[in-house]
Design a protein around this motif. Structure first.
Motif, PDB file in Angstrom:
ATOM      1  N   SER A 279       0.837  -1.203   0.000  1.00 13.63           N
ATOM      2  CA  SER A 279       0.000   0.000   0.000  1.00 13.63           C
ATOM      3  C   SER A 279       0.870   1.250   0.000  1.00 13.63           C
ATOM      4  O   SER A 279       1.609   1.505   0.957  1.00 13.63           O
ATOM      5  CB  SER A 279      -0.909  -0.009   1.227  1.00 13.63           C
ATOM      6  OG  SER A 279      -1.490   1.264   1.388  1.00 13.63           O
ATOM      7  N   GLY A 357      -4.166   4.099  -3.277  1.00 14.88           N
ATOM      8  CA  GLY A 357      -2.895   3.431  -2.963  1.00 14.88           C
ATOM      9  C   GLY A 357      -3.076   2.344  -1.933  1.00 14.88           C
ATOM     10  O   GLY A 357      -2.437   2.342  -0.891  1.00 14.88           O
ATOM     11  N   THR A 358      -3.987   1.406  -2.222  1.00 15.11           N
ATOM     12  CA  THR A 358      -4.278   0.339  -1.260  1.00 15.11           C
ATOM     13  C   THR A 358      -4.045  -1.021  -1.913  1.00 15.11           C
ATOM     14  O   THR A 358      -4.019  -1.108  -3.144  1.00 15.11           O
ATOM     15  CB  THR A 358      -5.747   0.414  -0.807  1.00 15.11           C
ATOM     16  OG1 THR A 358      -6.545   0.461  -1.997  1.00 15.11           O
ATOM     17  CG2 THR A 358      -6.032   1.639   0.014  1.00 15.11           C
ATOM     18  N   PRO A 359      -3.898  -2.075  -1.121  1.00 11.28           N
ATOM     19  CA  PRO A 359      -3.647  -3.387  -1.729  1.00 11.28           C
ATOM     20  C   PRO A 359      -4.769  -3.782  -2.694  1.00 11.28           C
ATOM     21  O   PRO A 359      -5.940  -3.624  -2.378  1.00 11.28           O
ATOM     22  CB  PRO A 359      -3.609  -4.332  -0.521  1.00 11.28           C
ATOM     23  CG  PRO A 359      -3.301  -3.474   0.640  1.00 11.28           C
ATOM     24  CD  PRO A 359      -3.888  -2.137   0.346  1.00 11.28           C
ATOM     25  N   GLY A 360      -4.361  -4.259  -3.861  1.00 11.04           N
ATOM     26  CA  GLY A 360      -5.340  -4.781  -4.816  1.00 11.04           C
ATOM     27  C   GLY A 360      -6.108  -3.734  -5.596  1.00 11.04           C
ATOM     28  O   GLY A 360      -6.956  -4.076  -6.429  1.00 11.04           O
ATOM     29  N   ALA A 361      -5.827  -2.449  -5.389  1.00 12.30           N
ATOM     30  CA  ALA A 361      -6.587  -1.416  -6.115  1.00 12.30           C
ATOM     31  C   ALA A 361      -6.336  -1.517  -7.617  1.00 12.30           C
ATOM     32  O   ALA A 361      -7.235  -1.312  -8.436  1.00 12.30           O
ATOM     33  CB  ALA A 361      -6.204  -0.036  -5.613  1.00 12.30           C
ATOM     34  N   GLY A 362      -5.103  -1.887  -7.981  1.00 10.13           N
ATOM     35  CA  GLY A 362      -4.728  -1.932  -9.391  1.00 10.13           C
ATOM     36  C   GLY A 362      -5.489  -2.989 -10.172  1.00 10.13           C
ATOM     37  O   GLY A 362      -5.829  -2.780 -11.340  1.00 10.13           O
ATOM     38  N   ARG A 394       4.795  -4.064  -7.410  1.00  4.89           N
ATOM     39  CA  ARG A 394       4.480  -2.811  -8.104  1.00  4.89           C
ATOM     40  C   ARG A 394       4.345  -1.648  -7.122  1.00  4.89           C
ATOM     41  O   ARG A 394       4.622  -0.492  -7.478  1.00  4.89           O
ATOM     42  CB  ARG A 394       3.248  -2.952  -9.002  1.00  4.89           C
ATOM     43  CG  ARG A 394       1.952  -3.293  -8.303  1.00  4.89           C
ATOM     44  CD  ARG A 394       0.851  -3.599  -9.310  1.00  4.89           C
ATOM     45  NE  ARG A 394      -0.431  -3.711  -8.654  1.00  4.89           N
ATOM     46  CZ  ARG A 394      -1.157  -4.815  -8.589  1.00  4.89           C
ATOM     47  NH1 ARG A 394      -0.743  -5.906  -9.184  1.00  4.89           N
ATOM     48  NH2 ARG A 394      -2.323  -4.828  -7.974  1.00  4.89           N
ATOM     49  N   THR A 395       3.962  -1.937  -5.881  1.00  2.86           N
ATOM     50  CA  THR A 395       3.856  -0.854  -4.896  1.00  2.86           C
ATOM     51  C   THR A 395       5.234  -0.251  -4.603  1.00  2.86           C
ATOM     52  O   THR A 395       5.356   0.956  -4.387  1.00  2.86           O
ATOM     53  CB  THR A 395       3.198  -1.372  -3.597  1.00  2.86           C
ATOM     54  OG1 THR A 395       1.981  -2.029  -3.945  1.00  2.86           O
ATOM     55  CG2 THR A 395       2.877  -0.248  -2.639  1.00  2.86           C
ATOM     56  N   ASN A 398       5.733   2.162  -7.301  1.00  2.00           N
ATOM     57  CA  ASN A 398       4.863   3.342  -7.105  1.00  2.00           C
ATOM     58  C   ASN A 398       5.500   4.321  -6.120  1.00  2.00           C
ATOM     59  O   ASN A 398       5.564   5.529  -6.364  1.00  2.00           O
ATOM     60  CB  ASN A 398       3.499   2.913  -6.547  1.00  2.00           C
ATOM     61  CG  ASN A 398       2.681   2.125  -7.557  1.00  2.00           C
ATOM     62  OD1 ASN A 398       3.004   2.113  -8.738  1.00  2.00           O
ATOM     63  ND2 ASN A 398       1.636   1.464  -7.102  1.00  2.00           N
TER      64      ASN A 398
HETATM   65  N1  ASP Z   1      -1.156  -1.600  -4.040  1.00  2.12           N
HETATM   66  C1  ASP Z   1      -0.811  -0.543  -4.941  1.00  2.12           C
HETATM   67  C2  ASP Z   1      -0.425   0.697  -4.164  1.00  2.12           C
HETATM   68  O1  ASP Z   1      -0.857   0.892  -3.061  1.00  2.12           O
HETATM   69  C3  ASP Z   1      -1.931  -0.229  -5.900  1.00  2.12           C
HETATM   70  C4  ASP Z   1      -2.151  -1.428  -6.798  1.00  2.12           C
HETATM   71  O2  ASP Z   1      -1.473  -1.517  -7.822  1.00  2.12           O
HETATM   72  O3  ASP Z   1      -2.958  -2.284  -6.464  1.00  2.12           O
HETATM   73  O4  ASP Z   1       0.330   1.496  -4.632  1.00  2.12           O
END
Ligand code: ASP
Length: 423
Positions: A279, A357-362, A394-395, A398
Motif C-alpha cells: 500500500s 494506494g491500497t492493496p489490490g486497487a490496481g 508494483r507498490t 509506485n
Molecule cells: N497496491 C498498490 C499501491 O498501493 C496499488 C495497486 O497496484 O494495487 O500502490
C-alpha cells in the motif's frame, strides 16, 4: 531528528527473510489458521498505526509548507512540475510494460489445455463482477478535488480533497498576515512535529509488523503460486525492475545531483514497507521521512509531491496493467492493433490516477483498461492468484516513483540539501 537508517532497514530486511521462511513452513504444515489468528493481526496493527498518521501529517505539513513558501507563484510552479513529471513517468511506465509484453508474448506460449483450463477456471469464478467498467470522466475527477465538507474529506481520507483544502488554508493564513496567522501556523508546526515523532516511534516496531505481513502472505499463497503464471509474472517483475533501474536513474541523472547510490540507500526503508504492506498510502509517512531525512528534500516540497504521488502516481501499477492487458488479449487469441495499444496507454494512465494506494486497487481498475479494448473482464480471474505478490512488487515502484519526483522537483528548485539531515 535522525532515523537509525542503516540499522532500521537491515532489521526490516531480516524480518522479511525470517517472515518468508516462517510463512513457507506454515504453508507446508497447513498452519493457516494459526497464522491468520495470531500473526497476521500484528501486521494489520502496524499498517493501521502508520495509516493513523496520514491525514493529520499531510494536513499539517502541507499547511506549514505552504505558509513557509512565502511566494504563492512558486507553489504553482512546483505543482506544474510535479504533475508534468508524474504524467511523463506513468506514460513511459505503460510503454515499457507494453513493449516487454509484445516482445516476450507471455500469453502465447501456453499449451492449449493449460490455456483453456485457465480461461474456464476464471469463467467459473465470475471474473471481476464488481469491478468498475468505465473510467470516471475528467470533469468528475476535477470537480471531486473540491471538498463540499472538509471534515468529511478528512474522515474519509480523500487525499486530493485534503491536499486542496490544506493548500488553500496555508495560502489564506499567509494572506491574513503574520500577526493574525502566526498563532495558527505555530500550532500546526507543533502538530506536524508531533506527527513526525509518531512516525519515528511507529518505525521502531516496523520489523515486527513486516515479519507478520510477509509471513501471512507466504503462508496463504506459498511461493509456488508464481510458477503457475511464471512467464507473465516474470515479465511484470522484469518491467518493474527496468523502469526502476533505467528510467528513474536517468531522471535522477538528468534532473538532479542525487546519485543512484544515495537515492536507493535513502529510500530503502520506504521500499521495504511498501513491499510488505502493498500500500503506497500506508507507506506515505515513511516515504516522507526518507525523502526529508535521507535524500535532503525540503519538507514543504515532500509534503506536496508525495501525498499527491501516493494518490495519483502509480507507475508500477500502470506498467503492470499494460502487461496484464496484453497477456490476457494473447490468451484470448486477440491481436491488439496500435490504436488499441494507445487506448491502453490512455486508460491505464487514467486508471492509475483513479486507483487508491491500497492493496489490490490496481487489479480492480484493470477492468477499465480491459473494457476499453474489449478483452473479457473474466480474464481478471486468471491473474488474481498471483496478484498479491505482484502487487507488493508494483507498490515498491509506485513509492519509488513518487520519491524520484520529490528529488527532481526539489533539485530543479535548487533546494536539495547536499548533506541530508541525520548524516
Ligand atoms: N497496491 C498498490 C499501491 O498501493 C496499488 C495497486 O497496484 O494495487 O500502490
Amino acid at each position: 531528528m535522525a532515523m537509525p537508517k542503516l540499522q532500521l532497514h537491515t532489521k526490516i530486511l531480516l524480518a522479511m527473510v525470517v517472515g518468508a521462511a516462517f510463512g513457507l513452513l506454515a504453508n507446508r504444515l497447513a498452519w493457516g489458521t494459526f497464522v491468520a489468528t495470531y500473526i497476521e493481526p500484528l501486521g494489520t496493527a502496524f499498517v493501521r498505526l502508520i495509516g493513523m498518521v496520514i491525514v493529520p501529517l499531510v494536513f499539517a505539513s502541507l499547511l506549514v509548507g505552504t505558509t513557509s513558501l512565502g511566494d504563492i507563484r512558486s507553489l504553482g510552479r512546483i505543482g506544474a512540475k510535479t504533475i508534468g513529471f508524474y504524467l511523463c513517468t506513468t506514460t513511459v511506465a505503460i510503454s515499457v510494460g507494453l513493449l516487454l509484453a509484445n516482445l516476450v508474448q507471455p500469453g502465447s506460449g501456453l499449451a492449449e489445455n493449460a490455456k483453456s483450463r485457465l480461461i474456464e477456471g476464471a469463467a467459473q469464478q465470475g471474473g471481476a463482477a464488481e469491478s468498475p467498467r468505465e473510467s470516471p470522466s475528467i470533469k468528475d475527477v476535477l470537480l471531486n478535488i473540491i471538498p463540499t465538507n472538509p471534515i468529511r474529506a478528512f474522515a474519509e481520507g480523500q487525499m486530493l480533497q485534503i491536499i486542496f483544502f490544506s493548500l488553500l488554508t496555508g495560502v489564506c493564513l499567509t494572506l491574513i498576515g503574520a500577526e493574525r496567522g502566526g498563532p495558527a501556523i505555530r500550532f500546526f508546526e507543533a502538530v506536524n512535529d508531533a506527527m513526525v515523532m509518531m512516525v519515528h516511534l511507529i518505525m521502531k516496531v516496523a520489523p515486527f509488523g513486516v515479519f507478520a505481513l510477509i509471513a501471512a502472505v507466504v503462508a496463504d499463497f506459498g511461493l509456488h503460486i508464481l510458477l503457475v503464471l511464471a512467464k507473465y509474472s516474470a515479465v511484470v517483475v522484469a518491467g518493474l525492475l527496468m523502469h526502476m533501474l533505467l528510467v528513474y536513474s536517468l531522471a535522477l541523472k538528468l534532473f538532479s545531483k542525487v546519485g543512484m547510490g544515495r537515492f536507493f540507500r535513502g529510500i530503502r526503508p520506504a521500499q521495504l514497507i511498501a513491499f510488505s504492506s502493498a500500500s503506497s498510502s500506508a507507506t506515505l509517512p515513511v516515504t516522507i521521512e526518507c525523502a526529508v531525512e535521507n535524500l535532503g528534500v525540503p519538507r514543504h516540497i515532500c509534503s506536496f509531491t508525495l501525498p499527491l504521488g501516493a494518490t495519483v502516481n502509480m507507475d508500477g501499477t500502470s506498467l503492470y496493467q499494460g502487461v496484464a492487458a496484453v497477456f490476457l488479449a494473447q490468451l484470448y487469441g486477440m491481436d491488439l492493433s496500435l490504436a488499441q495499444q494507445l487506448t491502453i496507454v490512455l486508460t491505464a494512465t487514467l486508471a492509475s490516477i483513479g486507483a487508491a494506494g491500497t492493496p489490490g486497487a490496481g487489479i480492480v481498475t484493470l477492468a477499465i483498461v480491459l473494457g476499453s479494448i474489449g478483452v473479457p473482464l473474466e480474464g481478471i480471474g486468471i491473474i488474481l492468484g498471483v496478484d498479491r505478490i505482484l502487487d507488493m512488487c508494483r507498490t515498491v515502484v509506485n513509492v519509488t516513483g513518487d520519491a524520484v519526483c520529490a528529488v527532481v522537483v526539489a533539485s530543479t528548485e535548487n533546494q536539495v540539501r547536499c548533506t541530508p539531515a541525520g548524516e
